[in-house]
Design a protein around this motif. Structure first.
Motif, mmCIF file in Angstrom:
data_model
loop_
_atom_site.group_PDB
_atom_site.id
_atom_site.type_symbol
_atom_site.label_atom_id
_atom_site.label_comp_id
_atom_site.label_asym_id
_atom_site.label_seq_id
_atom_site.Cartn_x
_atom_site.Cartn_y
_atom_site.Cartn_z
ATOM 1 N N GLY A 407 64.830 -17.639 -15.922
ATOM 2 C CA GLY A 407 65.073 -18.505 -17.077
ATOM 3 C C GLY A 407 66.545 -18.732 -17.322
ATOM 4 O O GLY A 407 66.976 -19.844 -17.632
ATOM 5 N N VAL A 408 67.349 -17.672 -17.163
ATOM 6 C CA VAL A 408 68.794 -17.811 -17.303
ATOM 7 C C VAL A 408 69.349 -18.760 -16.242
ATOM 8 O O VAL A 408 70.209 -19.605 -16.519
ATOM 9 C CB VAL A 408 69.474 -16.429 -17.197
ATOM 10 C CG1 VAL A 408 70.975 -16.552 -17.353
ATOM 11 C CG2 VAL A 408 68.913 -15.485 -18.238
ATOM 12 N N CYS A 409 68.828 -18.648 -15.032
ATOM 13 C CA CYS A 409 69.337 -19.476 -13.934
ATOM 14 C C CYS A 409 69.003 -20.949 -14.135
ATOM 15 O O CYS A 409 69.782 -21.826 -13.764
ATOM 16 C CB CYS A 409 68.772 -18.985 -12.608
ATOM 17 S SG CYS A 409 69.347 -17.349 -12.164
ATOM 18 N N VAL A 410 67.840 -21.231 -14.695
ATOM 19 C CA VAL A 410 67.497 -22.621 -14.992
ATOM 20 C C VAL A 410 68.494 -23.198 -15.999
ATOM 21 O O VAL A 410 68.962 -24.333 -15.868
ATOM 22 C CB VAL A 410 66.055 -22.727 -15.516
ATOM 23 C CG1 VAL A 410 65.770 -24.130 -16.027
ATOM 24 C CG2 VAL A 410 65.067 -22.373 -14.418
ATOM 25 N N VAL A 411 68.813 -22.399 -17.015
ATOM 26 C CA VAL A 411 69.816 -22.845 -17.990
ATOM 27 C C VAL A 411 71.150 -23.090 -17.305
ATOM 28 O O VAL A 411 71.818 -24.111 -17.530
ATOM 29 C CB VAL A 411 69.964 -21.801 -19.114
ATOM 30 C CG1 VAL A 411 71.057 -22.219 -20.084
ATOM 31 C CG2 VAL A 411 68.658 -21.637 -19.854
ATOM 32 N N LEU A 412 71.570 -22.147 -16.461
ATOM 33 C CA LEU A 412 72.845 -22.295 -15.774
ATOM 34 C C LEU A 412 72.866 -23.532 -14.885
ATOM 35 O O LEU A 412 73.824 -24.310 -14.904
ATOM 36 C CB LEU A 412 73.125 -21.050 -14.935
ATOM 37 C CG LEU A 412 73.628 -19.810 -15.670
ATOM 38 C CD1 LEU A 412 73.749 -18.647 -14.704
ATOM 39 C CD2 LEU A 412 74.969 -20.078 -16.327
ATOM 40 N N ALA A 413 71.811 -23.729 -14.089
ATOM 41 C CA ALA A 413 71.777 -24.871 -13.175
ATOM 42 C C ALA A 413 71.839 -26.187 -13.941
ATOM 43 O O ALA A 413 72.623 -27.085 -13.607
ATOM 44 C CB ALA A 413 70.517 -24.805 -12.309
ATOM 45 N N GLY A 414 71.013 -26.314 -14.971
ATOM 46 C CA GLY A 414 71.031 -27.550 -15.749
ATOM 47 C C GLY A 414 72.344 -27.761 -16.468
ATOM 48 O O GLY A 414 72.889 -28.872 -16.485
ATOM 49 N N ALA A 415 72.870 -26.694 -17.068
ATOM 50 C CA ALA A 415 74.125 -26.829 -17.808
ATOM 51 C C ALA A 415 75.280 -27.177 -16.884
ATOM 52 O O ALA A 415 76.127 -28.018 -17.221
ATOM 53 C CB ALA A 415 74.426 -25.533 -18.564
#
Length: 744
Positions: A407-415
């Motif tokens: 979940g953290v990585c999805v945030v990082l990738a999108g951001a």
């Protein structure tokens, strides 16, 4: 007990189990409520687009003649007031049934203006007195709220009886005649950002249901001792989870309604929303109301799938799952198949395929990360004792931490992807018009053009004048801009020296001496002109008036013998020679009495800063949202870490009893949380750059990676890991005692 009695017991345990139960209920309600508010906002995306499309449709004009409809002359101009754009729509009816624009019940009479609500507020609040003279008429009413495209739009309908050259329109309500690339880009960012927000939200809903898991297990063991069956325990667990989910639904609805009421105060770039836009369709509301409690219950059951609750205690069984790669690659391969081909922006497929591909690439992260983490840790050997403890733990169970980290990585990738897209646009906007910084252009046409220019030149402090008349001519089917200016202006706008009255300048090979050219002025009047001299090469300076007007031919006044320039438009460039912060407002006020026949465009540094600042605000909002969601993910990671400490309480006690220092155990937890995150940061950065590359191809000309944002997000992620690990240290110290080895 019956099923109903089991559920009632679960409800009582959730709300009446002492202070711990109340704290757990409050935390669950707050976490699920925040997630529900985000889900309700995301569910309103369809309504937002539908309402904006309808307002866009209502504001566009119909230029095709309609039987029995008297046309309306329509001309749109823009003025700025301290960095805020104000649209002035000049209207002249030709009959009693001329069309009426949206938001009013009649057309303004000559000398009247109708103001949008925000413009009326701005006029009322202006204490400088500089804005009111800008409005070419007396305020006679307000444009109805929620009829302008955005709630903060500054619009005035201006009544006039002198407009002659405007567009003839026969109605309002038509499809736009162009595709707004910037708005398409913003919609792409919003859609991708919605996925970025929602993925950790679902993970967070799941983790909140695990709050107080150890206390729940002890209660369940006591219930087993009292004679409850496994089926009854499942119903009791479901009822406890439903109480937190129901409270979260109420809290989420309240948060959503509070945000909905204040949404008009939020605006990104020129995009804003009305409260009615945030209206999720009832089927989606019903779906959220059903899915959120179901997810909470299923997560609570799923957390107990390897738990054996017996009357004398709780035993957990763990067996590493066998992960397969093929299905984890499907979303990534599908995403690549959608983003690599260039379908073009002309079709709906070309606009939606890259968005869908970017979303699939991000969704591939949670699918791939557990398998990748398992393969990485299985090949790691050696290291310090704390590192080896962490690796061994990850080898036995890499799925649980990787799900939260995903979940953290999805945030990082999108951001990272969205930050890079917005940063690239900000850089582009910063470069645009830089060469005209500090200069104002007064453009006037019609019989009062000379008066408007004279009024601007009379403003105190006006200096550095460049004046030019403009016409055009047809050359091989293309319209070519033609300018007339004195030698001072020509030398200031071009690289020419030794200019003499009578010279002609042209971009070769435009024409030659003796050639006859048909010139057309703004009144559509044509005149013949013969080139009196061999044209000199035209070399435009980037900061001159000529490049702003895009002229291909320049002539001095003496070279225009026999040509009437009275109907040619006039443009004057000038600068502020007094450093007056309101100089541009004084210039605009000087030409305001001429209405649609005169306009002012300011290329001062403040305007450039405002344009960049708008994109900077959007980047700040996105960065703040990403950091906030990272905080949610950190709470999920904290719940996970505490659960792991609880599950390994006896193992930690055994390690401490055999001589392993507590500090080694603490460092092993840091490695255990940090290794998945470091791996995830690498994957997220690569995915985010890929998303930025796709967006660049669709909307922007150059790929710009915002490494500063990447660094901030990576550091924030590492900080979350450190804080989560530090927060578990008291529990670890408590677990690493000999008492933890006792069997109850």
């Amino acid at each position: 007990m019956t099923g109903r009695e089991d559920l009632m017991l679960g409800f009582r345990l959730a709300v009446g189990g002492g202070r711990g139960s109340i704290v757990r209920l409050v935390l669950s309600a707050a976490g699920i409520g925040l997630a529900v508010a985000i889900l309700l906002t995301g569910a309103s995306a369809g309504t937002i687009k539908e309402n904006r499309d309808q307002r866009t449709f209502d504001s566009y004009v119909q230029s095709e003649p309609l039987p029995g409809v008297a046309p309306l002359f329509y001309d749109a101009t823009t003025t700025d007031f301290r960095g805020q754009a104000i649209a002035l729509l000049h209207l002249r009816p030709t009959g009693p049934n001329s069309p009426i624009p949206p938001g009013v019940d009649r057309l303004p009479a000559p000398g009247e203006v109708f103001l949008s609500p925000k413009l009326d507020e701005l006029v009322t609040s202006d204490t400088s007195g500089l804005l009111r003279p800008r409005l070419p008429g007396k305020p006679a009413g307000l444009i109805a709220a929620e009829t302008t495209l955005n709630p903060n739009d500054l619009i005035a309908y201006v009544g006039t009886d002198t407009l002659q050259n405007g567009i003839k329109i026969y109605g309002f309500g038509a499809e736009p005649g162009y595709d707004d690339v910037l708005e398409n880009g913003i919609m792409m960012l919003l859609l991708v950002g919605l996925v970025v927000l929602l993925t950790p939200v679902f993970i967070f809903i799941g983790t909140t249901s695990r709050l107080g898991g150890s206390t729940r297990d002890r209660r369940l063991a006591a219930l087993r001792l009292a004679g409850s069956s496994i089926r009854q325990l499942r119903r009791i667990t479901a009822a406890e989870s439903l109480v937190g989910a129901a409270a979260g639904l109420v809290v989420g609805a309240a948060l959503f309604l509070l945000f909905r009421g204040a949404v008009t105060n939020f605006q990104v770039l020129r995009f804003g929303l009305y409260p009615k836009d945030l209206t999720p369709p009832w089927p989606l509301v019903v779906l959220i109301v059903l899915v959120v409690p179901a997810l909470a219950v299923l997560t609570a059951w799923f957390a107990q799938r390897h738990t054996i609750v017996e009357p004398l205690g709780v035993v957990r069984e763990t067996a590493p799952p066998k992960r397969r790669l093929w299905w984890r690659l499907l979303p990534i391969l599908a995403g690549i198949a959608l983003v690599v081909p260039d379908f073009g922006m002309a079709s709906e497929v070309g606009r939606t395929a890259p968005i869908a591909g970017s979303v699939l690439l991000m969704l591939g992260i949670p699918a791939l990360l557990p398998w990748l983490l398992e393969r990485v840790v299985s090949r790691v050997k050696g290291g310090s004792p704390s590192f080896q403890l962490a690796i061994r733990r990850l080898q036995s169970d890499s799925g649980t931490p990787s799900r939260v980290v995903a979940g953290v990585c999805v945030v990082l990738a999108g951001a990272i992807g969205l930050q890079s897209l917005i940063a690239g646009q900000a850089v582009h906007q910063g470069d645009y018009r830089d060469t005209m910084a500090g200069r104002m252009i007064v453009h006037a046409e019609g019989p009062t053009a000379e008066q408007a220019v004279a009024a601007a030149r009379a403003v105190p402090g006006a200096a550095d004048f460049q004046a030019m008349r403009s016409m055009y001519f047809d050359q091989s089917g293309a319209l070519v801009s033609f300018g007339v200016a004195d030698c001072a202006t020509i030398e200031a706008s071009t690289g020419a020296t030794d200019c003499h009255d009578g010279d002609v300048f042209a971009k070769a090979p435009s024409f030659h001496k003796g050639q006859s050219v048909t010139l057309t002025d703004m009144a559509k009047r044509t005149q013949s002109w013969t080139v009196p001299a061999t044209p000199r090469t035209l070399d435009l300076k980037p900061s001159g008036l000529a490049v702003y007007l895009g002229v291909h031919v320049l002539a001095t006044p003496a070279a225009m013998a026999g040509v009437d320039l009275a109907a040619a438009s006039v443009s004057v460039s000038l600068r502020d020679g007094t450093a007056n912060p309101d100089f541009v407002e004084l210039v605009r006020n000087s030409v305001a009495p001429f209405g649609w026949q005169a306009s002012v465009t300011a290329y001062n540094q403040k305007r450039i800063t405002d344009e960049v600042q708008m994109f900077g605000d959007m980047r700040s909002i996105l960065l703040g949202g990403a950091l906030f969601v990272l905080l949610l993910a950190g709470v999920s990671l904290l719940v996970l870490a505490q659960e792991q400490v609880r599950e390994r309480r006896r193992a930690l006690g055994a390690l401490s009893a055999t001589g392993v220092p507590v500090r080694v155990i603490l460092r092993s937890l840091l490695w255990q949380n940090g290794i998945p995150l470091l791996l995830g940061i690498v994957i997220a950065t690569a995915t985010g750059i890929g998303i930025a590359a796709v967006g660049k191809r669709m909307f922007w000309s150059a790929l710009y990676i915002d490494w500063a944002a990447v660094g901030v997000l990576a550091v924030a992620t590492i900080a979350v890991v450190l804080l989560v690990t530090a927060s578990t240290w008291p529990f670890v110290r408590s677990a690493a005692k000999a008492e933890s080895l006792r069997t109850e």
